[in-house]
Scaffold this active site. Structure first.
Site, PDB file in Angstrom:
ATOM      1  CB  SER A 108      -0.851  -0.020   1.262  1.00 13.21           C
ATOM      2  OG  SER A 108      -1.410   1.250   1.488  1.00 13.21           O
ATOM      3  CB  SER A 109       0.500   4.620  -1.448  1.00 19.14           C
ATOM      4  OG  SER A 109      -0.786   4.918  -0.957  1.00 19.14           O
ATOM      5  CB  CYS A 110      -0.363   3.966   4.060  1.00 15.89           C
ATOM      6  SG  CYS A 110      -0.606   2.261   4.518  1.00 15.89           S
ATOM      7  CE1 TYR A 137      -3.579  -2.818   5.387  1.00 15.86           C
ATOM      8  CE2 TYR A 137      -2.599  -0.810   4.516  1.00 15.86           C
ATOM      9  CZ  TYR A 137      -3.240  -2.018   4.312  1.00 15.86           C
ATOM     10  OH  TYR A 137      -3.530  -2.412   3.026  1.00 15.86           O
ATOM     11  CE  LYS A 141      -1.251  -4.955   3.184  1.00 19.14           C
ATOM     12  NZ  LYS A 141      -1.492  -6.135   2.340  1.00 19.14           N
ATOM     13  CG  HIS A 180     -10.265   3.265   1.871  1.00 15.15           C
ATOM     14  ND1 HIS A 180     -10.396   1.915   1.674  1.00 15.15           N
ATOM     15  CD2 HIS A 180      -9.099   3.435   2.539  1.00 15.15           C
ATOM     16  CE1 HIS A 180      -9.354   1.294   2.202  1.00 15.15           C
ATOM     17  NE2 HIS A 180      -8.555   2.189   2.734  1.00 15.15           N
TER      18      HIS A 180
HETATM   19  O1  GFB Z   1      -9.605   7.209   2.404  1.00 15.47           O
HETATM   20  P1  GFB Z   1      -9.162   7.518   3.780  1.00 15.47           P
HETATM   21  O2  GFB Z   1      -9.961   6.954   4.894  1.00 15.47           O
HETATM   22  O3  GFB Z   1      -7.699   7.039   3.966  1.00 15.47           O
HETATM   23  O4  GFB Z   1      -9.172   9.124   3.987  1.00 15.47           O
HETATM   24  P2  GFB Z   1      -6.167   7.532   3.909  1.00 15.47           P
HETATM   25  C1  GFB Z   1      -8.584  10.002   3.066  1.00 15.47           C
HETATM   26  C2  GFB Z   1      -8.908  11.427   3.448  1.00 15.47           C
HETATM   27  O5  GFB Z   1     -10.302  11.680   3.224  1.00 15.47           O
HETATM   28  C3  GFB Z   1      -8.636  11.810   4.903  1.00 15.47           C
HETATM   29  C4  GFB Z   1     -10.865  12.334   4.340  1.00 15.47           C
HETATM   30  O6  GFB Z   1      -8.111  13.113   4.938  1.00 15.47           O
HETATM   31  C5  GFB Z   1     -10.043  11.779   5.512  1.00 15.47           C
HETATM   32  O7  GFB Z   1     -10.182  12.614   6.662  1.00 15.47           O
HETATM   33  N1  GFB Z   1     -12.307  12.050   4.409  1.00 15.47           N
HETATM   34  C6  GFB Z   1     -13.298  12.976   4.222  1.00 15.47           C
HETATM   35  C7  GFB Z   1     -12.910  10.879   4.683  1.00 15.47           C
HETATM   36  N2  GFB Z   1     -14.497  12.432   4.414  1.00 15.47           N
HETATM   37  C8  GFB Z   1     -14.299  11.112   4.685  1.00 15.47           C
HETATM   38  C9  GFB Z   1     -15.183  10.029   4.950  1.00 15.47           C
HETATM   39  O8  GFB Z   1     -16.410  10.153   4.993  1.00 15.47           O
HETATM   40  N3  GFB Z   1     -14.585   8.807   5.158  1.00 15.47           N
HETATM   41  C10 GFB Z   1     -13.244   8.620   5.134  1.00 15.47           C
HETATM   42  N4  GFB Z   1     -12.736   7.383   5.315  1.00 15.47           N
HETATM   43  N5  GFB Z   1     -12.385   9.650   4.909  1.00 15.47           N
HETATM   44  C11 GFB Z   1      -5.890   5.023   4.401  1.00 15.47           C
HETATM   45  C12 GFB Z   1      -5.086   4.230   5.390  1.00 15.47           C
HETATM   46  O9  GFB Z   1      -5.466   6.312   4.579  1.00 15.47           O
HETATM   47  O10 GFB Z   1      -5.640   4.700   3.063  1.00 15.47           O
HETATM   48  C13 GFB Z   1      -4.920   2.820   5.025  1.00 15.47           C
HETATM   49  O11 GFB Z   1      -5.605   4.434   6.679  1.00 15.47           O
HETATM   50  C14 GFB Z   1      -4.689   2.573   3.548  1.00 15.47           C
HETATM   51  O12 GFB Z   1      -3.864   2.299   5.771  1.00 15.47           O
HETATM   52  C15 GFB Z   1      -5.594   3.400   2.682  1.00 15.47           C
HETATM   53  O13 GFB Z   1      -3.374   2.803   3.210  1.00 15.47           O
HETATM   54  C16 GFB Z   1      -5.266   3.300   1.204  1.00 15.47           C
HETATM   55  O14 GFB Z   1      -5.718   7.718   2.494  1.00 15.47           O
HETATM   56  O15 GFB Z   1      -5.930   8.712   4.799  1.00 15.47           O
END
Ligand code: GFB
Length: 313
Positions: A108-110, A137, A141, A180
């Site tokens: 994953s890119s994280c 996580y 990875k 996500h």
């Molecule tokens: O997609 P996301 O949960 O994951 O959040 P990450 C990306 C951004 O979207 C963050 C914002 O800045 C969130 O605060 N966001 C806005 C939201 N509204 C929402 C919402 O309703 N739901 C969610 N989920 N986010 C994950 C990692 O990071 O990405 C994992 O935690 C993994 O480990 C994955 O690598 C690909 O991109 O921040």
């Protein structure tokens, strides 16, 4: 990669695994081994060993993982580090010991540092601290990548590692808390429109930037790598451009046709400020993604609508 090779797709019910199975079927592969988590718990070493002893897969695509968005990663750190370490350790080790010819591990890119120079190339791995919301996580990875590299070095096992950017598409998790951002916003905008509400809540400030790749492009890239690539160096898979969360929200709003306002809930974390992958290694190998974000989000929304009406019907 012959059409009758025995291919085990671990995690075939998930977003990534299901897209890989669709792609293998389109390409005419007829010998795909699939097990649901109820039939085979990949966290159980003895069960994994039994499965590999009986089935002897020639190729393994390790798409099984415990995944989730920023909130899930932040809330269940123990589950994320334990389940992922167990799944990948059991599968990589059994594959090597029981005669698998080649394995593809999905990272994953994280895994890259929170403040890595953008776009992030594969060499920035382990050059700085991780983003705290998903370090558990990410550590799992990173261990998977290192395990593949170690097995190649010590045992000459042909394990390769792909690092996808943020993915989306049909079969995603649309849970409002644990998914996500892209599926979460699709569902929030859709439900707000249905219920005639006048606002949608977007987490964080809207300023973080993310790169999104349609999972069908990812599946295509994975099969390309299985055919063409054999090295201990991980390969990034991405679209090549990023958008801010605000831009993503506006795009989804337009596609869904929601006429209300956006409200930013800044009590929720932003996570990494920017995650854009440098995909020049994969491009140099000759692969390019095909599905632009607008087209991919519109198709995913159509999938969600069909899925919701199927569940109602
Ligand atoms: O997609 P996301 O949960 O994951 O959040 P990450 C990306 C951004 O979207 C963050 C914002 O800045 C969130 O605060 N966001 C806005 C939201 N509204 C929402 C919402 O309703 N739901 C969610 N989920 N986010 C994950 C990692 O990071 O990405 C994992 O935690 C993994 O480990 C994955 O690598 C690909 O991109 O921040």
């Amino acid at each position: 990669m012959s059409k009758d090779a025995r291919i085990f797709v671990a995690g075939h019910r998930g977003l990534v695994g299901s897209a890989i199975v669709r792609r293998l079927q389109v390409e005419g592969h007829g010998n795909i081994l699939l097990r649901s988590s109820a039939d085979l718990d990949l966290r159980n070493q003895a069960a994994v060993e039994r499965f590999f002893t009986q089935e002897r897969p020639e190729l393994v695509i390790l798409a099984a993982a415990k995944v989730g968005g920023i909130h899930a990663n932040n809330t269940y750190p123990a589950d994320f580090i334990r389940d992922n370490l167990q799944i990948q350790t059991n599968v990589i080790d059994a594959a090597y010991r029981l005669g698998t010819r080649k394995l593809l591990f999905l990272g994953s890119s994280c895994i890259y540092p929170k403040y890595a120079p953008q776009p992030m190339n594969e060499d920035c791995l382990l050059t700085g601290p991780l983003e705290p919301t998903n370090e558990w996580y990410a550590i799992a990875k990173i261990a998977g990548v290192k395990m593949c590299q170690a097995y190649r070095r010590q045992y000459q096992f042909d394990a390769i590692c792909a690092m996808p950017t943020n993915l989306y598409g049909p079969g995603d998790n649309f849970d409002l808390n644990n998914s996500h951002v892209l599926p979460a916003l699709l569902r929030k905008f859709h439900e707000s429109k249905q219920q005639g509400l006048d606002e949608v809540v977007v987490w964080g400030t809207g300023t973080p930037r993310r790169e999104f790749l349609h999972v069908d492009d990812l599946a295509d890239a994975c099969l390309f790598l299985l055919r063409e690539y054999s090295s201990d160096h991980p390969v990034n898979i991405g679209w090549g451009e990023d958008v801010s969360i605000l831009e993503l929200a506006r795009l989804i709003q337009e596609i869904v046709g929601f006429s209300g306002q956006l409200r930013f809930d800044t009590s929720k974390p932003d996570g990494t400020p920017r995650k854009l992958l440098d995909t020049s290694r994969l491009r140099d190998l000759g692969w390019r993604p095909k599905i632009p974000l607008r087209e991919g989000v519109a198709a995913t929304y159509r999938w969600l609508l069909a899925h919701l009406s199927e569940r109602r019907g």
